[in-house]
Design a protein around this motif. Structure first.
Motif, mmCIF file in Angstrom:
data_model
loop_
_atom_site.group_PDB
_atom_site.id
_atom_site.type_symbol
_atom_site.label_atom_id
_atom_site.label_comp_id
_atom_site.label_asym_id
_atom_site.label_seq_id
_atom_site.Cartn_x
_atom_site.Cartn_y
_atom_site.Cartn_z
ATOM 1 N N LEU A 196 -13.011 -9.113 -20.179
ATOM 2 C CA LEU A 196 -14.294 -8.890 -19.507
ATOM 3 C C LEU A 196 -15.410 -9.760 -20.068
ATOM 4 O O LEU A 196 -16.588 -9.475 -19.872
ATOM 5 C CB LEU A 196 -14.685 -7.402 -19.646
ATOM 6 N N ARG A 197 -15.057 -10.788 -20.769
ATOM 7 C CA ARG A 197 -16.075 -11.633 -21.389
ATOM 8 C C ARG A 197 -17.157 -12.100 -20.410
ATOM 9 O O ARG A 197 -18.360 -11.991 -20.709
ATOM 10 C CB ARG A 197 -15.401 -12.840 -22.045
ATOM 11 N N PRO A 198 -16.788 -12.609 -19.233
ATOM 12 C CA PRO A 198 -17.850 -13.068 -18.309
ATOM 13 C C PRO A 198 -18.764 -11.911 -17.883
ATOM 14 O O PRO A 198 -19.988 -12.076 -17.835
ATOM 15 C CB PRO A 198 -17.061 -13.614 -17.106
ATOM 16 N N GLN A 199 -18.149 -10.769 -17.581
ATOM 17 C CA GLN A 199 -18.959 -9.627 -17.136
ATOM 18 C C GLN A 199 -19.859 -9.145 -18.267
ATOM 19 O O GLN A 199 -21.034 -8.810 -18.047
ATOM 20 C CB GLN A 199 -18.049 -8.465 -16.671
ATOM 21 N N LEU A 200 -19.319 -9.126 -19.486
ATOM 22 C CA LEU A 200 -20.133 -8.678 -20.624
ATOM 23 C C LEU A 200 -21.281 -9.637 -20.864
ATOM 24 O O LEU A 200 -22.426 -9.226 -21.140
ATOM 25 C CB LEU A 200 -19.263 -8.579 -21.887
ATOM 26 N N THR A 201 -21.000 -10.916 -20.736
ATOM 27 C CA THR A 201 -22.060 -11.910 -20.951
ATOM 28 C C THR A 201 -23.165 -11.751 -19.911
ATOM 29 O O THR A 201 -24.364 -11.778 -20.240
ATOM 30 C CB THR A 201 -21.474 -13.330 -20.873
ATOM 31 N N ALA A 209 -23.849 -9.053 -18.271
ATOM 32 C CA ALA A 209 -24.532 -7.772 -18.527
ATOM 33 C C ALA A 209 -25.515 -7.920 -19.675
ATOM 34 O O ALA A 209 -26.615 -7.339 -19.643
ATOM 35 C CB ALA A 209 -23.495 -6.682 -18.831
ATOM 36 N N HIS A 220 -29.437 -7.160 -19.334
ATOM 37 C CA HIS A 220 -30.048 -6.158 -20.208
ATOM 38 C C HIS A 220 -31.177 -6.750 -21.039
ATOM 39 O O HIS A 220 -32.176 -6.072 -21.317
ATOM 40 C CB HIS A 220 -28.977 -5.528 -21.117
ATOM 41 N N ARG A 243 -27.215 0.073 -25.169
ATOM 42 C CA ARG A 243 -26.168 -0.579 -24.383
ATOM 43 C C ARG A 243 -26.033 -2.063 -24.783
ATOM 44 O O ARG A 243 -24.937 -2.601 -24.835
ATOM 45 C CB ARG A 243 -26.474 -0.503 -22.904
ATOM 46 N N LEU A 259 -22.750 -3.891 -25.986
ATOM 47 C CA LEU A 259 -22.253 -5.086 -25.292
ATOM 48 C C LEU A 259 -22.078 -6.254 -26.276
ATOM 49 O O LEU A 259 -21.070 -6.964 -26.262
ATOM 50 C CB LEU A 259 -23.221 -5.509 -24.191
#
Lengths: 651, 122
Positions: free
Chosen positions: A302-307, A309, A313, A381, A385
């Motif tokens: 999930l690296r792209p999604q975490l980045t 996010a 944030h 969060r 993350l």
């Protein structure tokens, strides 16, 4: 004197059917011309097979009997081959016939062990018993010195064995050389005199026991004599056993050389199995490392999604922070905590404060408390993350997984190789080879133990001899009566024994020096190197080249080895009581033209009967005729009929 | 029913059908535990944009404390799905959907390395 009269072949190697050649009477050289793979070495092997039942291939490896049957004849149903050798020795005519055929139990022979080679020997037309035949063949040409009569230029290692006294074959070969030089006649006489001396000593002891004055010494002497007999018997048995074991060791080595391919397959399989075991350990370690590293693997996906996010944030955090700060300032202004605006520094009136209070929401969305709560939540969060992003390391995981995959492929590949080898190994062959190796190790250990035993017994015999000598001297002082005659007999035997012992040593040295002188003379005739002074001989008849400055030439090329070996062969022929023919295959080896010419010139002097196996480029017939002239007695050709059929044709 | 759904789950379960897939995934991926394998399946479902929802019949396999002892998992799911009011229910659903995706992709065992290294770099 040994002379070859004729050789008859039947389906032997390249020689299909029945073929034969005879050698002319009188001294001289007979040349056999044949291109490569026509059967020159096979002719040499024909002599070896007839005399010793052996066939040697490249690298001294024994050749399977199965492979020696002429291929064309075998395809037509032939299952055996035969060699007949007609010769004269010590004035008698001999006919030696050796036949190789399948064993009765082998319905479809496929390998060496499915065959058996039988022979019989006729002398003057009468067939000798097997025991007598074996004794006479051993006298005609002992196997250990056959290399000096059946010369193969490609087996020079055998001559190098002589240089190194610590090889198993070295002492045996030098004993055999001494036999051809005639030493045994003297050594046997020496042994007879030794026996007479021992007997005389015993009689002295018995005589001493008969006289009261000398009884004590007599008893001691008798006891020592008995001990000596026991020790001598032990020594004799040890040496006999050693000879047998050394012979067995050489036979096992021959057998193992024949099974070299199988042995190397087994070794390879065992090595691979070891490597697989090691690799499996490595694979397990890699798996353990991966297990530790896979804990945060889910966040690597999930690296792209975490980045994304994290970015969202951060933006939200910034917005909320601004809102919270603005609200705090407005609140402060509305409550009158600050008299002036912190931005424009203007004072804030009461009306302005009331307006500000009306604008500010108290609770709910947009209120300072709500924003503060949300900011806290966003920050929590964001922490989570960013922590997960830090843990996610797909590159490190990729390296670990690639490494594991590579190791697994190695294991698979080696396991597949082991299976392939397993298909080539027959169950029996593997067991037989393992059995051979075990037997070899056991024989080596037994030899070592026996050698220790021989050494210990020899030391005990020396001690015994010293004690006997001491007592003899004491007895000599108390001479008289019956002892006197026994003492004189003993003294005579002792002097004769010492004389022969010294003679043997002197004669051996003389023989060695004569061989050295002759070998040097031949060497200087054969070599083209002018700085070589000659050859020096060691105790086991090994020859070292000497430079004219007196130093040794410690390492020599195959070419030099060739010339030295030929020199020794010629020197032995010159000095031997046993003289015979020399059959030479690859007479020139890797020698240059200069050496070749010299060898051809010297050949007729080396022995009365020379058989030369060459190809025409090696020794053009015209050159041979010119160099040898009247001493060239016959020429034969090995003519190709097909790839697997050669015919002997007289020119 | 509506009242129950406003309270988040305290346990997480795997459907009977997905249990075999989970065991295979844990072994093939060399995960230290089935919990880690389940998180991996969840991430795979998120990466494949699986629709949010609820998995019925999941039973009880772990309590949320075992799965998410430090709350990091919940925090990440809340960050990725800000309007989700029941993150653990969603986590359970995503785990099961992820396992279903592995089962549907072909024969077992799942291609863990393929999924892991097909991730787009950032």
């Amino acid at each position: 004197m040994l002379r070859i009269k004729s050789l008859h072949l039947k389906d032997f190697g390249a020689f299909k059917g029945e073929q034969a050649f005879d050698l002319p009477d009188g001294e001289g050289v007979t040349v056999f011309y044949g291109e490569n793979m026509r059967g020159k070495t096979t002719l040499l092997n024909a002599f070896r097979f007839a005399l010793f039942g052996k066939i040697i291939g490249r690298g001294r490896r024994p050749v399977s009997f199965h492979d020696m049957i002429n291929w064309e004849a075998r395809s037509e149903g032939a299952r055996s081959f035969e060699v007949q050798l007609n010769l004269t020795y010590a004035g008698a005519d001999y006919r030696l016939i050796r036949t190789c055929r399948p064993k009765g139990s082998a319905s479809t022979p496929i390998g060496h062990n499915d065959y058996v080679a039988d022979y019989y020997l006729e002398r003057g037309g009468h067939i000798l018993s097997p025991q007598q035949a074996a004794v006479e063949i051993e006298q005609i040409l002992p196997e250990q010195i056959a290399r000096f009569f059946l010369f193969d230029g490609e087996l020079l290692q055998e001559y190098e064995d002589l240089l190194h006294g610590d090889t198993d074959m070295g002492p045996k070969i030098s004993q055999a050389i001494e036999r051809i030089l005639g030493l045994p006649t003297l050594t046997k006489s020496r042994e007879s005199l030794k026996a007479a001396l021992d007997k005389a000593e015993e009689r002295v002891a018995v005589a001493a026991q008969g006289d009261q004055k000398t009884r004590e010494f007599g008893n001691q002497l008798q006891s020592l004599v008995e001990e000596r007999e026991v020790l001598t018997g032990d020594l004799f048995r040890h040496e006999k056993d050693l000879e047998i074991l050394r012979g067995r060791k050489v036979a096992i080595e021959d057998d193992m050389r024949r099974r070299e391919r199988m042995a190397s397959l087994l070794d390879k399989r065992d090595r691979l199995a070891g490597e697989v075991t090691t690799l499996e350990g490595v694979v397990q370690q890699k798996k353990d490392d991966i297990t530790k590293a896979m804990s945060p693997a889910w966040s690597a996906i999930l690296r792209p999604q975490l980045t994304a996010a994290v970015a969202a944030h951060r933006t939200r955090e910034a917005d909320l922070q601004s809102a919270v700060t603005r609200a705090q300032v407005l609140h402060s202004l509305a409550e009158g905590h600050d008299a002036s605006c912190p931005t424009c520094l203007q004072s804030v009136s009461s009306d302005a404060q009331a307006k500000i209070r009306a604008l500010l929401p108290d609770v709910g969305v947009g209120s300072p408390d709500a924003d503060q709560r949300e900011l806290g939540s966003v920050r929590r969060r964001l922490d989570a993350l960013e922590n997960q992003l830090a843990l996610a390391n797909p590159d490190a995981l990729r390296v670990l997984w690639s490494d594991l995959e590579a190791r697994r492929r190695e294991v698979y590949s080696k396991t597949a190789e082991i299976e392939e080898i397993g298909k080539q190994l027959t169950g029996d062959a593997e067991d037989e080879l393992k059995g051979l190796r075990r037997e070899y190790d056991s024989v080596v250990r037994q030899i070592a133990a026996l050698e220790d035993g021989v050494k210990a017994t020899t030391e005990k015999l020396a001690t015994n001899a010293n004690y006997r000598d001491t007592i003899q001297k004491r007895l000599d002082k108390l001479a008289g009566g019956q002892m006197e005659s026994e003492r004189r007999r003993r003294d005579l035997a002792s002097r004769l024994h010492d004389l022969f012992k010294d003679s043997v040593d002197v004669y051996r040295d003389q023989l060695r020096h004569r061989v050295e002188a002759d070998a040097s003379r031949y060497f200087k005739q054969l070599t083209t190197e002018q700085d070589y002074e000659g050859l020096r001989i060691n105790d086991s008849y090994g020859l070292t080249i000497m430079h004219r400055d007196g130093s040794d030439i410690p390492i020599r090329s195959a070419g030099a080895e060739h010339v030295v070996a030929l020199s020794l062969v010629a020197a032995l022929q010159n000095n031997a009581q046993l003289r015979g023919p020399i059959v030479i295959d690859s007479p020139f080896g890797r020698l240059d033209g200069g050496h070749r010419s010299k060898i051809v010139e010297v050949l007729p002097d080396m022995a009365d009967q020379i058989i030369l196996l060459v190809y025409e480029e090696e020794l053009p017939p015209a050159r041979a005729r010119e160099a040898l002239k009247g001493r060239l007695r016959a020429e034969w050709a090995l003519e190709r009929q097909s790839a697997r059929h050669t015919e002997l044709v007289k020119r | 029913m509506a009242l129950e759904k406003t309270v988040d789950k305290k346990t997480i379960g795997i459907t009977t059908v997905n249990e075999r897939v989970l065991a295979s995934l844990a072994a093939e991926g060399l995960f230290a535990s089935e919990i880690e394998a389940a998180k991996f399946a969840m991430a795979h479902a998120i990466d494949k944009d699986v629709t949010r929802g609820t998995t019925e019949g999941a039973g009880t396999k772990w309590n949320v404390g075992s799965v998410d002892s430090d709350g990091a998992l919940k925090a990440v799911v809340e960050a990725l799905f800000p309007d989700e009011s029941q993150p653990y229910r969603l986590i359970e659903h995503l785990m099961n959907e992820g396992l279903r995706l592995f089962a549907n992709s072909g024969a077992l065992p799942p291609d863990v390395a393929g999924v892991l290294f097909a991730t787009k770099a950032t």
